[in-house]
Write an enzyme that holds these catalytic residues in place. Sequence first.
Site, short mmCIF file in Angstrom:
data_model
loop_
_atom_site.label_atom_id
_atom_site.label_comp_id
_atom_site.label_asym_id
_atom_site.label_seq_id
_atom_site.Cartn_x
_atom_site.Cartn_y
_atom_site.Cartn_z
N ASP A 328 0.85 -1.15 0.00
CA ASP A 328 0.00 0.00 0.00
C ASP A 328 0.91 1.23 0.00
OD1 ASP A 328 -2.36 1.43 0.57
OD2 ASP A 328 -1.86 1.43 2.68
N ASP A 521 -1.04 -0.59 6.00
CA ASP A 521 -1.09 0.01 7.34
C ASP A 521 -2.40 -0.32 8.03
OD1 ASP A 521 -2.77 1.49 5.82
OD2 ASP A 521 -2.05 3.44 6.48
N ASP A 525 -7.36 -1.48 4.28
CA ASP A 525 -6.88 -2.65 3.56
C ASP A 525 -6.94 -3.97 4.32
OD1 ASP A 525 -3.73 -0.95 3.36
OD2 ASP A 525 -4.57 -2.04 5.02
P1 ADP Z 1 -3.95 3.97 0.02
O1 ADP Z 1 -4.29 2.82 -0.84
O2 ADP Z 1 -2.93 4.87 -0.64
O3 ADP Z 1 -3.55 3.62 1.39
P2 ADP Z 1 -6.69 4.59 0.82
O4 ADP Z 1 -7.33 3.37 0.27
O5 ADP Z 1 -6.59 4.71 2.28
O6 ADP Z 1 -5.26 4.88 0.12
O7 ADP Z 1 -7.45 5.85 0.25
C1 ADP Z 1 -7.50 6.08 -1.14
C2 ADP Z 1 -7.93 7.47 -1.45
O8 ADP Z 1 -9.25 7.67 -1.00
C3 ADP Z 1 -7.11 8.53 -0.77
O9 ADP Z 1 -5.96 8.87 -1.52
C4 ADP Z 1 -8.10 9.68 -0.70
O10 ADP Z 1 -8.11 10.37 -1.92
C5 ADP Z 1 -9.42 8.98 -0.53
N1 ADP Z 1 -9.83 8.92 0.88
C6 ADP Z 1 -9.97 7.81 1.64
N2 ADP Z 1 -10.37 8.11 2.88
C7 ADP Z 1 -10.47 9.45 2.93
C8 ADP Z 1 -10.83 10.39 3.93
N3 ADP Z 1 -11.15 10.01 5.15
N4 ADP Z 1 -10.83 11.69 3.60
C9 ADP Z 1 -10.49 12.09 2.38
N5 ADP Z 1 -10.12 11.28 1.40
C10 ADP Z 1 -10.13 9.97 1.64
MG MG Z 2 -3.90 2.85 3.27
#
Ligand code: ADP
Ligand code: MG
Length: 628
Positions: A328, A521, A525
Amino acid sequence: MNKKQKKVLRRIVLSVLLLGLIYALFTLHVLPENRWLELGLYLIPYLVIGYDILLKAAKGLRNAQPFDENFLMAVATVGAIALGEYLEGAAVMLFYQIGELFQSYAVGKSRRSISALMDIRPDTANVAREDGTLEQVDPDEVPVGTVIWVQPGEKIPIDGVVVEGQSTLDTAALTGESVPRDVWEGEEVVSGCVNLNGLLKVRTTREFGESTASKILDLVENASSKKSRQENFISRFARVYTPVVCLGALLLALLPPLANLLLGRGSDWSTWIYRALTFLVISCPCALVISIPLSFFAGIGGASGAGVLVKGSKYMETLSRVRLLAFDKTGTMTQGVFEVQGVHHSAMEERELLELATLAESYSTHPISRSLQRAWGGVPDKSRVGELREIPGQGVVAQVDGKSVAVGNDKLMAALGVEAIACRSAGTVVHVAVDGAYAGHILITDMLKPTAREAVAALKSAGVERAVMLTGDSRSAAEETARALGGVEYFAGLLPADKVAKVEELLARKPKGAALAFVGDGINDAPVLSRADLGIAMGALGSDAAIEAADVVLMDDNPLKVAKAIRIAKKCLRIVYENIVFAIGVKLLCLLLGALGLANMWAAIFADVGVMVIAVLNAIRALRVKNL
Ligand code: ADP
Ligand code: MG
């Protein structure tokens, strides 16, 4: 030594004394030579030392799963006694029990050293009484919602929320790295941290048994007990090995005498039965039975000292085979601490938009939420926030001051039918919409963890052939990170379910014998952590979902630990294989000598004990993981 071990020790001492005495009485001719007298007397120490093995063997027979080492020992020793080799029968059982005791002691000792290593079990909790005095109680008896006092220098016993006070916490016991963390009113705190300065009053949000410290300890302690239930090495091996050996012994007892009969020579049954029994004793996989679980255990113990929790030997084995790694981005390779670069296309004041976004995000645990809060500065007044919904991989929609505020990425805006204005700068874009109308976006950028690039390179040298980044972030943000990491493959814009699908795709095409691990993290996921062959959660402190879903938990958030974990597992498995080859090699040699009548039961036992000691010493090497 625990009670059970002490009891076995007493039985060992007693039977050694009895055996010595009986042996002396007969060799010094104090007692007359009489088969029945000898049998009767030798049976006493034999039963003292072996009754539980005989019972277990009988139980195995009844459950139609007879082929274990208890069965081998029972048949061999009963057989020896039936052939008139009373002393040998009892001695074989005695050595077997000494080996078992040695093993359980070694395991217990490493387990205790692990618990000591993770000195996080709190003994008491301070509960305030009506009259203002403090009462020390067993943390197990504190109901959820109680206010407990944590004084400077004390460990936080139970997870909760600070209701009064300010302090700095030391998380070293949990993460292996001492990074102090400031906490104040309204902050969540996890058990196992040490309160460094101010008095904290904490309202508990969990029971003791459900709290972080208890969970982590359970996890470490169960790593070894889990193994026995899982299909681990030994039982898989023993399932084939033991029946084969028993069949071999049977053939050895029957075929040569029958052949002799057919050829018209003397059948000589007792010689061949004795050889068959010797064969059985030799074949007892003692050294293996003892050293293999111990190697795993030592490996798991050494790893946890380095801040890598492996939930069982099964996962240790998988970890050693990892050749494909998906990871991730946010919070894994990047710090997950975004800096606000700017607010664009907003009719509102910059601070106003930031405040709205912070309020809407005030219940989210996503790194974006925490970063917005820090940029805005201060603790949001949660009473202004009403009904809300967090959509993993997209963002949140919340009622703030009666208005519907949406904060998230392009996907969220598209889902709400809001026309978003794209941002041309590199970074993660957080769009904000109020009551369905676009209100501008906040551009935030994340920094790579200082060791991230090195970590990706280290993966290669730990045998990972392909590393793929899966992220929910935008293509541009992903591309930049991938480049900064030294050019890794990446897939961007993935929802949690898309990540699972990608991992399934990778799983379908992985080479035979290789394992695919996912490192995350734990935020958004958990599903993919459990779908991969091996889920590795990073910096999982306080994230229960991750601790539960993962098979390996990295206590701090240093990505270098991934390669280190793989190297630890490789070393552990190398030792396991060394022991298997060594023990089986010596075994086969002894079996051959036994079958030819060149080794008797005594030689067999001594070979076994020698192999066992060497194998155990080798196993203990798995504890040393410092310089890996
Ligand atoms: P990653 O796979 O990089 O860990 P996440 O799956 O946690 O990312 O989130 C993917 C995207 O969804 C983030 O880059 C953001 O754009 C959006 N996102 C997720 N949760 C939030 C939140 N609480 N507030 C704002 N944007 C969010
Ligand atoms: Mg993440």
